[in-house]
Design a protein around this motif. Structure first.
Motif, mmCIF file in Angstrom:
data_model
loop_
_atom_site.group_PDB
_atom_site.id
_atom_site.type_symbol
_atom_site.label_atom_id
_atom_site.label_comp_id
_atom_site.label_asym_id
_atom_site.label_seq_id
_atom_site.Cartn_x
_atom_site.Cartn_y
_atom_site.Cartn_z
ATOM 1 N N PRO A 1 0.817 -1.220 0.000
ATOM 2 C CA PRO A 1 0.000 0.000 0.000
ATOM 3 C C PRO A 1 0.845 1.262 0.000
ATOM 4 N N HIS A 2 0.247 2.349 -0.466
ATOM 5 C CA HIS A 2 0.911 3.643 -0.503
ATOM 6 C C HIS A 2 0.460 4.494 0.679
ATOM 7 N N VAL A 3 1.227 5.542 0.942
ATOM 8 C CA VAL A 3 0.971 6.412 2.088
ATOM 9 C C VAL A 3 0.893 7.851 1.605
ATOM 10 N N LEU A 4 -0.111 8.571 2.089
ATOM 11 C CA LEU A 4 -0.271 9.987 1.770
ATOM 12 C C LEU A 4 0.656 10.812 2.659
ATOM 13 N N VAL A 5 1.403 11.733 2.045
ATOM 14 C CA VAL A 5 2.318 12.602 2.780
ATOM 15 C C VAL A 5 1.771 14.022 2.766
ATOM 16 N N LEU A 6 1.626 14.603 3.961
ATOM 17 C CA LEU A 6 1.163 15.975 4.109
ATOM 18 C C LEU A 6 2.314 16.857 4.560
ATOM 19 N N ASN A 7 2.263 18.105 4.152
ATOM 20 C CA ASN A 7 3.238 19.073 4.637
ATOM 21 C C ASN A 7 2.957 19.347 6.111
ATOM 22 N N ALA A 8 3.849 20.073 6.768
ATOM 23 C CA ALA A 8 3.616 20.423 8.172
ATOM 24 C C ALA A 8 2.365 21.268 8.318
ATOM 25 N N SER A 9 1.963 21.936 7.237
ATOM 26 C CA SER A 9 0.753 22.764 7.221
ATOM 27 C C SER A 9 -0.479 21.974 6.786
ATOM 28 N N TYR A 10 -0.340 20.653 6.648
ATOM 29 C CA TYR A 10 -1.407 19.729 6.268
ATOM 30 C C TYR A 10 -1.759 19.781 4.781
ATOM 31 N N GLU A 11 -1.015 20.502 3.985
ATOM 32 C CA GLU A 11 -1.259 20.490 2.547
ATOM 33 C C GLU A 11 -0.754 19.174 1.958
ATOM 34 N N PRO A 12 -1.516 18.558 1.056
ATOM 35 C CA PRO A 12 -1.061 17.298 0.452
ATOM 36 C C PRO A 12 0.155 17.523 -0.443
ATOM 37 N N LEU A 13 1.161 16.690 -0.262
ATOM 38 C CA LEU A 13 2.390 16.800 -1.047
ATOM 39 C C LEU A 13 2.521 15.696 -2.086
ATOM 40 N N GLY A 14 2.189 14.485 -1.717
ATOM 41 C CA GLY A 14 2.358 13.376 -2.635
ATOM 42 C C GLY A 14 2.095 12.048 -1.976
ATOM 43 N N VAL A 15 2.480 11.001 -2.672
ATOM 44 C CA VAL A 15 2.282 9.630 -2.203
ATOM 45 C C VAL A 15 3.615 8.907 -2.247
ATOM 46 N N VAL A 16 3.943 8.177 -1.182
ATOM 47 C CA VAL A 16 5.180 7.405 -1.124
ATOM 48 C C VAL A 16 4.857 5.969 -0.733
ATOM 49 N N SER A 17 5.848 5.122 -0.844
ATOM 50 C CA SER A 17 5.663 3.735 -0.434
ATOM 51 C C SER A 17 5.560 3.645 1.085
ATOM 52 N N MET A 18 4.974 2.551 1.562
ATOM 53 C CA MET A 18 4.839 2.368 2.998
ATOM 54 C C MET A 18 6.214 2.297 3.673
ATOM 55 N N ARG A 19 7.182 1.693 3.004
ATOM 56 C CA ARG A 19 8.533 1.595 3.555
ATOM 57 C C ARG A 19 9.129 2.980 3.739
ATOM 58 N N ARG A 20 8.987 3.836 2.714
ATOM 59 C CA ARG A 20 9.535 5.186 2.798
ATOM 60 C C ARG A 20 8.862 5.977 3.910
ATOM 61 N N ALA A 21 7.535 5.856 4.036
ATOM 62 C CA ALA A 21 6.804 6.574 5.084
ATOM 63 C C ALA A 21 7.235 6.115 6.473
ATOM 64 N N LEU A 22 7.454 4.828 6.630
ATOM 65 C CA LEU A 22 7.862 4.302 7.927
ATOM 66 C C LEU A 22 9.254 4.814 8.308
ATOM 67 N N ILE A 23 10.145 4.930 7.341
ATOM 68 C CA ILE A 23 11.477 5.477 7.601
ATOM 69 C C ILE A 23 11.386 6.932 8.056
ATOM 70 N N LEU A 24 10.482 7.700 7.428
ATOM 71 C CA LEU A 24 10.295 9.098 7.835
ATOM 72 C C LEU A 24 9.820 9.186 9.285
ATOM 73 N N VAL A 25 8.919 8.293 9.655
ATOM 74 C CA VAL A 25 8.386 8.305 11.021
ATOM 75 C C VAL A 25 9.460 7.883 12.020
ATOM 76 N N LEU A 26 10.202 6.833 11.708
ATOM 77 C CA LEU A 26 11.236 6.337 12.621
ATOM 78 C C LEU A 26 12.373 7.343 12.794
ATOM 79 N N ASN A 27 12.626 8.151 11.772
ATOM 80 C CA ASN A 27 13.664 9.185 11.850
ATOM 81 C C ASN A 27 13.122 10.513 12.371
ATOM 82 N N HIS A 28 11.863 10.491 12.840
ATOM 83 C CA HIS A 28 11.226 11.676 13.430
ATOM 84 C C HIS A 28 11.116 12.843 12.432
ATOM 85 N N LYS A 29 11.054 12.499 11.150
ATOM 86 C CA LYS A 29 10.839 13.516 10.125
ATOM 87 C C LYS A 29 9.359 13.663 9.784
#
Length: 214
Positions: free
Chosen positions: A2-30
């Motif tokens: 599955p894909h993951v929706l990425v929002l800007n810090a202002s909640y504006e939609p930016l794009g879609v990334v893979s679940m692996r990429r989204a999980l890395i962003l979360v684990l790196n506190h980004k």
């Protein structure tokens, strides 16, 4: 995966990334997870809920985006996956003003159509067939079309996309998957115009066809 929706810090939609990429962003506190996907990812020592929507912890300045790219997926999303002439399931792309008559390949002249209507219309104008559209085609607008135009859909994304355009597409009964309708003769409504003469009703069993009058 599955894909993951990425929002800007202002909640504006930016794009879609893979679940692996989204999980890395979360684990790196980004990024922080706003919605879970219902999928759990397991490692050797832990299990983590996979996100469906994440928001960046820092604002990312995005360059000015021009018009929404005219792709088949984006076009079908704008027209709800339905033929604009008869409402059947769309399977092809049609130019309202045929290209052979000077029509251009742009949002205000391209629509989704079923194979039958596309074949019947051919290179003729709508006025020649007596056909009408409920509304003229127009280019989609809004930041949400960065996501809608990709054709990747998840009902969990809808609350985060609705404020940024594409409300008609997002409020469909089953956003995330177009409804499927069998494309049969009986279920397919014929548009008004010359198409009636092209598809006469078959005679019933035991019923003789009347001879054509002179």
């Amino acid at each position: 995966m599955p894909h993951v929706l990425v929002l800007n810090a202002s909640y504006e939609p930016l794009g879609v990334v893979s679940m692996r990429r989204a999980l890395i962003l979360v684990l790196n506190h980004k990024a922080v997870s706003l919605e879970d996907s219902g999928v759990t990812l397991h490692s050797a020592t832990s299990a983590l809920p996979a996100p469906s929507v994440v928001r960046l912890t820092r604002f990312v300045r995005v360059p000015f985006c021009g018009p929404v790219p005219l792709t088949r997926r984006a076009l079908f999303a704008r027209d709800h996956g339905r033929c604009v002439y008869c409402g059947a399931a769309a399977t092809s792309v049609d130019h309202v003003i045929p290209r052979s008559r000077g029509g251009q390949h742009r949002w205000d002249n391209v629509v989704a159509a079923c194979r039958r209507c596309n074949h019947t219309k051919a290179d003729r104008h709508l006025t020649e067939l007596g056909w009408r559209m409920k509304r003229p085609p127009a280019p989609p607008t809004g930041l949400a079309w960065r996501i809608i135009g990709t054709g990747i859909k998840d009902p969990r994304w809808r609350p985060y996309l609705e404020p940024y355009g594409g409300a008609d597409q997002l409020r469909a009964p089953q956003w995330g998957e177009y409804e499927h309708h069998d494309h049969t003769e009986a279920a397919h409504p014929v548009p008004l115009g010359r198409a009636h003469a092209a598809h006469p009703a078959p005679a019933r069993r035991g019923e003789q066809k009347e001879p054509l009058s002179a």
